[in-house]
Design a protein around this motif. Structure first.
Motif, short mmCIF file in Angstrom:
data_model
loop_
_atom_site.label_atom_id
_atom_site.label_comp_id
_atom_site.label_asym_id
_atom_site.label_seq_id
_atom_site.Cartn_x
_atom_site.Cartn_y
_atom_site.Cartn_z
N ASN A 183 0.82 -1.22 0.00
CA ASN A 183 0.00 0.00 0.00
C ASN A 183 0.85 1.26 0.00
O ASN A 183 0.36 2.35 0.31
CB ASN A 183 -0.96 -0.01 1.18
N ASP A 216 -5.66 0.27 -1.92
CA ASP A 216 -6.87 1.00 -2.30
C ASP A 216 -7.66 0.21 -3.33
O ASP A 216 -7.10 -0.51 -4.16
CB ASP A 216 -6.50 2.36 -2.89
N LYS A 217 -8.99 0.37 -3.25
CA LYS A 217 -9.84 -0.32 -4.22
C LYS A 217 -9.51 0.14 -5.63
O LYS A 217 -9.24 1.31 -5.88
CB LYS A 217 -11.31 -0.04 -3.93
N THR A 219 -6.89 -0.92 -7.21
CA THR A 219 -5.45 -1.10 -7.42
C THR A 219 -5.06 -2.51 -7.01
O THR A 219 -5.74 -3.14 -6.19
CB THR A 219 -4.62 -0.10 -6.61
#
Length: 610
Positions: A183, A216-217, A219
């Motif tokens: 992340n 993150d959504k 990715t």
């Protein structure tokens, strides 16, 4: 093959016990030569969670700031059955079955070494975990790389941690396990940055991507895991660690592993990568790779061990073996050391070693030059000759020859030779003292026993002092004999005045004219020069006989006599060693034992793997 990792584990434990862990060692260390896997990552990269996932236990300290402040050598041992347990090398008789207690012991042992100042130390903690649920593997958990110091830590700690990590991973036998969170931008990864610096081709680096489930959504980390974003020789491995909530709820590690496998198998982006993802797969890959690397390093290890054994044996021989405990053994050791010193001293005098030639220089240069510098002219000036001749006449002048005047003139000249004669004795004494000091420094055994060195040196110097005094007496006696009894033949050969008394028609007092006095002075000077020529040969003989020859013959006789009267405690006192040498011998002996043991064990394992 599993024997290879077990062998390395055993040697690493022995290295750590000896302090032979690659830091500030005067000799090459086995630690540096042994393949190891160093775990590198920044703070909050998930490094601790990865290790706990591989082990299957919560055992590492957690908290804010720099938690890992000493290297942790983690050795995993696979057992067939039984209850899991852990052992620390610093507490070998204590078996930990509660892994919360393991966590606390790591913190306590860190504080014992570093204090509670939150500082760091390169001295490793050695932890072994035995479990049916692990693979045979050795990992070195290093302090997490950081960018700022927390309260209570020195500002230099950021650079200190980086230097420590770099010192471990820059060694060619170190396998780097670089932990990076998914992340965060990989370009900012501390682990990748420092790994690239020490291993630019990626030949020793395994990349591990953590926190994939926290991205993150929209990715994903597929490009990284497939080696497209940042290519390494070995495939990237992704892991899904327990969340903080799982940790707080004490979620079982087995359940966490199952959930990790399900995540990769059920997530469309990673489904094709699932067989080579997860902490279980990571442990197996690292174990197999470590075995392969160890096997390839065996020839080099054998060569290093053989070479180091020779170096250790040579060093032990140089500083000497431990002394015997009984009185006879101590006396024998002292006598042998003294004889070694005495022989070195004799070798210097005999020209086998340098130094004895300086004595000849005294006789050939210094002593003759000192005789030449004697100002006989002052003694034989017209005024002084007239004075002594007149005084020797007493109340009436001499009738035939001023014999007493001659004698006084000769004596006044010859007495001055005492100075150069004494100087020759002192010069040879100084050379002999210097040779003693040099011979002592060349007697390697004396470095082991400073008390004996002092006593032996004092005894040798005292002997030289006694010899010097005897030499001075004998040498000055030669000078005294020369003016105590004159050589009559010398004067008989000289041309005489008519009727041995000169011309009787000339007044006796006319004989005190300058020409007559100069003639007396010339005669006296000739005689004195003759004596100087004699003494130039006899004084060196006396000095050599009384000092050099005697030093060769009996320098330590008095010391040996005193030794024979000493009791066991007194002899033991002479053999008190320098504590640094005692410590050095003990360290060398332990290290030699380690290397010999490692040599036999590596040879046995190497034979089995052929």
């Amino acid at each position: 093959m599993e024997n290879l990792i077990q062998l390395v584990n055993k040697i690493q434990r022995a290295c750590t016990a000896l302090g032979d862990h690659g830091e500030e060692s005067a000799m090459p260390t086995l630690w540096d030569a042994l393949p190891s896997i160093a775990v590198v990552g920044g703070q909050s990269s998930g490094k601790s969670s990865v290790l706990e996932s591989i082990v299957g236990k919560d055992f590492l300290p957690r908290g804010s700031g720099i938690v890992t402040r000493r290297p942790l050598v983690l050795q995993l041992h696979k057992i067939d059955e039984g209850r899991e347990y852990a052992e620390f090398m610093h507490a070998p008789r204590k078996r930990f079955t509660d892994f919360a207690a393991v966590r606390q012991e790591i913190s306590d042992e860190t504080d014992r070494e570093t204090g509670r100042s939150k500082g760091i130390s390169s001295v490793p903690i050695h932890l072994s975990i035995y479990s049916p649920h692990v693979v045979n593997l050795t990992l070195v958990d290093l302090p997490g790389l950081t960018k700022i110091a927390v309260e209570g830590q020195q500002d230099s700690i950021v650079q200190d941690i980086e230097n420590m990590v770099r010192a471990f991973i820059e060694k060619p036998n170190c396998i780097i396990l670089a932990i990076s969170p998914a992340n965060q931008d990989l370009a900012t990864s501390d682990a990748i940055k420092i790994s690239r610096e020490v291993d630019p081709k990626g030949e020793r680096t395994f990349g591990v991507l953590t926190k994939i489930d926290l991205m993150d959504k929209g990715t994903d980390a597929v490009d990284i895991l497939e080696g497209k974003s940042y290519k390494l020789i070995f495939p990237w491995i992704g892991v899904v660690n327990r969340s903080q909530a799982d940790i707080n709820k004490n979620v079982d590690m087995i359940a966490a592993r199952r959930r990790e496998n399900e995540y990769f198998a059920n997530t469309p982006e990673y489904r094709h990568l699932a067989p080579r993802m997860g902490s279980v797969h990571l442990g197996k890959v690292l174990s197999k790779h470590l075995e392969t690397v160890i096997k390839s390093r065996i020839p080099g290890l054998q060569s290093l061990i053989s070479k180091t054994i020779i170096e250790l044996e040579t060093e032990l021989n140089r500083i000497g073996r431990p002394i015997a405990a009984d009185t006879g053994g101590k006396l024998y050791v002292i006598m042998e050391i003294c004889r070694t010193f005495d022989q070195i001293f004799k070798d210097r005098l005999d020209g086998i070693r340098s130094g004895g030639d300086k004595i000849y220089q005294v006789f050939d240069n210094q002593f003759p030059a000192a005789l030449k510098r004697l100002q006989f002219d002052k003694h034989l000036s017209i005024d002084n000759v007239r004075k002594l001749i007149t005084e020797a006449d007493g109340y009436q002048p001499h009738l035939i020859a001023p014999e007493q005047g001659y004698r006084r003139l000769i004596e006044s000249c010859l007495v001055s030779i005492r100075g150069p004669a004494e100087a020759a004795v002192d010069a040879v004494h100084g050379i002999l003292k210097d040779l003693i000091h040099k011979s002592m420094s060349e007697t390697m055994e004396l470095k082991q026993y400073p008390t004996l060195k002092v006593e032996l040196g004092n005894a040798a110097i005292e002997s030289l002092e006694r010899m010097k005094e005897e030499s001075k007496k004998a040498t000055l006696l030669l000078v005294d004999m020369e003016y105590g009894y004159l050589t009559v033949e010398f004067f008989r050969k000289l041309p005489q005045d008519a009727e041995k008394g000169g011309n009787p028609t000339v007044s006796l007092f006319d004989r005190y004219n300058d020409a007559y006095l100069r003639r007396i002075a010339t005669t006296v000077l000739a005689y004195v020069n003759m004596v100087c020529g004699t003494l130039r040969h006899t004084i060196p003989k006396s000095v050599v006989y009384c000092q050099v020859r005697e030093a060769k013959r009996s320098l330590l006789d008095h010391f040996f006599t005193e030794l024979g009267r000493k009791e066991g405690k007194q002899l033991a006192a002479l053999l008190n060693e320098d504590p640094a040498i005692m410590q050095r011998r003990t360290s060398l002996a332990k290290r030699l034992e380690l290397y010999r043991s490692a040599q036999s064990e590596i040879e046995a394992v190497a034979w089995d793997t052929k």
